[in-house]
Design an enzyme around this catalytic site. Sequence first.
Site, PDB file in Angstrom:
ATOM      1  N   HIS A  58      -9.367  -3.524  -3.445  1.00 14.34           N
ATOM      2  CA  HIS A  58      -8.868  -2.699  -2.336  1.00 14.34           C
ATOM      3  C   HIS A  58      -7.411  -3.042  -2.040  1.00 14.34           C
ATOM      4  O   HIS A  58      -7.116  -3.942  -1.253  1.00 14.34           O
ATOM      5  CB  HIS A  58      -9.721  -2.941  -1.090  1.00 14.34           C
ATOM      6  CG  HIS A  58      -9.525  -1.944  -0.007  1.00 14.34           C
ATOM      7  ND1 HIS A  58     -10.563  -1.501   0.791  1.00 14.34           N
ATOM      8  CD2 HIS A  58      -8.430  -1.282   0.427  1.00 14.34           C
ATOM      9  CE1 HIS A  58     -10.109  -0.624   1.664  1.00 14.34           C
ATOM     10  NE2 HIS A  58      -8.792  -0.487   1.463  1.00 14.34           N
ATOM     11  N   HIS A  60      -3.311  -1.174  -1.422  1.00  8.28           N
ATOM     12  CA  HIS A  60      -2.479   0.009  -1.203  1.00  8.28           C
ATOM     13  C   HIS A  60      -1.075  -0.329  -1.700  1.00  8.28           C
ATOM     14  O   HIS A  60      -0.284  -0.925  -0.961  1.00  8.28           O
ATOM     15  CB  HIS A  60      -2.446   0.371   0.279  1.00  8.28           C
ATOM     16  CG  HIS A  60      -3.780   0.693   0.881  1.00  8.28           C
ATOM     17  ND1 HIS A  60      -4.285   1.973   0.943  1.00  8.28           N
ATOM     18  CD2 HIS A  60      -4.723  -0.109   1.436  1.00  8.28           C
ATOM     19  CE1 HIS A  60      -5.480   1.956   1.519  1.00  8.28           C
ATOM     20  NE2 HIS A  60      -5.764   0.688   1.824  1.00  8.28           N
ATOM     21  N   ASP A 303      -7.547  -5.248   1.223  1.00  7.52           N
ATOM     22  CA  ASP A 303      -6.969  -4.114   1.946  1.00  7.52           C
ATOM     23  C   ASP A 303      -5.462  -4.349   2.117  1.00  7.52           C
ATOM     24  O   ASP A 303      -4.899  -4.102   3.197  1.00  7.52           O
ATOM     25  CB  ASP A 303      -7.657  -3.901   3.289  1.00  7.52           C
ATOM     26  CG  ASP A 303      -7.292  -2.568   3.935  1.00  7.52           C
ATOM     27  OD1 ASP A 303      -6.690  -1.715   3.260  1.00  7.52           O
ATOM     28  OD2 ASP A 303      -7.614  -2.382   5.136  1.00  7.52           O
ATOM     29  N   HIS A 307       3.658  -2.920   5.291  1.00  5.45           N
ATOM     30  CA  HIS A 307       4.660  -2.108   5.985  1.00  5.45           C
ATOM     31  C   HIS A 307       5.872  -2.995   6.219  1.00  5.45           C
ATOM     32  O   HIS A 307       5.763  -4.227   6.236  1.00  5.45           O
ATOM     33  CB  HIS A 307       4.132  -1.605   7.332  1.00  5.45           C
ATOM     34  CG  HIS A 307       2.874  -0.809   7.253  1.00  5.45           C
ATOM     35  ND1 HIS A 307       2.851   0.519   6.899  1.00  5.45           N
ATOM     36  CD2 HIS A 307       1.580  -1.163   7.486  1.00  5.45           C
ATOM     37  CE1 HIS A 307       1.602   0.956   6.916  1.00  5.45           C
ATOM     38  NE2 HIS A 307       0.819  -0.043   7.262  1.00  5.45           N
TER      39      HIS A 307
END
Length: 438
Positions: A58, A60, A303, A307
Amino acid sequence: MSTLFTDATLADGRVRDVLVEGETIARVADAGTLDPADAHEIVDCDGRHLLPGAIDAHVHFREPGFAHKEDWHTGSRSAAAGGVTTVVDQPNTDPPTVTGAAVDEKIDLAAKSLVDFGINGGVTADWDPDSLFERPLFALGEVFLADSTGDMGIEADLFADAVARAAAEDTVVTVHAEDADLFDRAALERAGDGVGRDADVDAWSAYRTAEAEAAAVERALAVGADSGAAIHIAHTSTPEGIDAAGDAGATCEVTPHHLFLSRADLDDLGTFGRMNPPLRSEERRKAVFERVADGTVDIVATDHAPHTRAEKDASVRDAPSGVPGVETMLPLLLREVREGTLDLERVRDLVAANPAAIFDVPGKGRVAEGADADLVLVDLDSTREIRGDDLHSKCGWTPFDGREAVFPELTLVRGHVAYDARGDDEAFGDAIGENVRR
């Protein structure tokens, strides 16, 4: 090329010689029984541990659309430095990975990866399942039952249709389980106007309630049972969600931030600790840790959702949700092994053997003859502090700053050196990552 690892201690405590030929583990034998003359390079492990490379199911990595936060090159460097040799990227990019063309674009971007990868296909009102399932998908998901980064939350009818289609395709469905109808909007309205580390980010934890997760888990499992689909619950943050998945025979994952952080840490983290699902109470965190330790939880996955500092330094209402984690997952778990709170074989299963089995990647997750030579060399006696400035994610920060961890000395991906910290300076390998569904 061939490499012989001598006197390597495996996760189960056996001391073995391990011979890598090309991209595969060719031999695993009793220590001292393999001939060094058979190898081009000798690595004397001297009692250090040789583990299977971690599979982070998982992440991103933000491309396409958000490369200022992370890209496949920086994300995979961070993975390799943390002992992760396979990553699975989620669909909430721009465009979202909900069509065959979007999958093709992401696979092309992943050519920059130092580690192997899988691509998940997502579900929105605009998804194209026919073209999506023609591509080499890792799984269907992260399917969002409530909006998160990317606003990909879907309605109940579409979720049921997507799960039924995945079942017909014999594809695992990974679910982001939160029920927005059970969010406490009044709690968010009580949040102050502070920003960054001065924000009342505990309001976010009060807003996205533990009850919202548990209800959504049960709903997802019921839909999966109706269709005969394999459901995997992503980033479970509550003992109630974990238990519901286990009772239904489904699999689930826990993130390092839900394992090691709680609402008690939010005064220090501020909006840098905002994520979905949010941090829970210290009592719930301890209960989640117990379920990780005792085998109830199937895998740990990060996960990894980076940012920039500027983006996170906002109000609790405006800051984006998510924290980086791909580089610190295995090091933090290995620290727990040092402290005696987790067993090394349990860690191996959580990050390697179990994800390989759940998602049917037979060449990964084990130190065994015939397996891919995805290997991580670690010294459990050597620790260092986690510092955001020392990590390799493009975002340059971590919620675990200052914690002690055990970092890899060497990471191999299919026999290729992806990361090497044995000398005075660390070194990275080339972008040789491949789609595990190739």
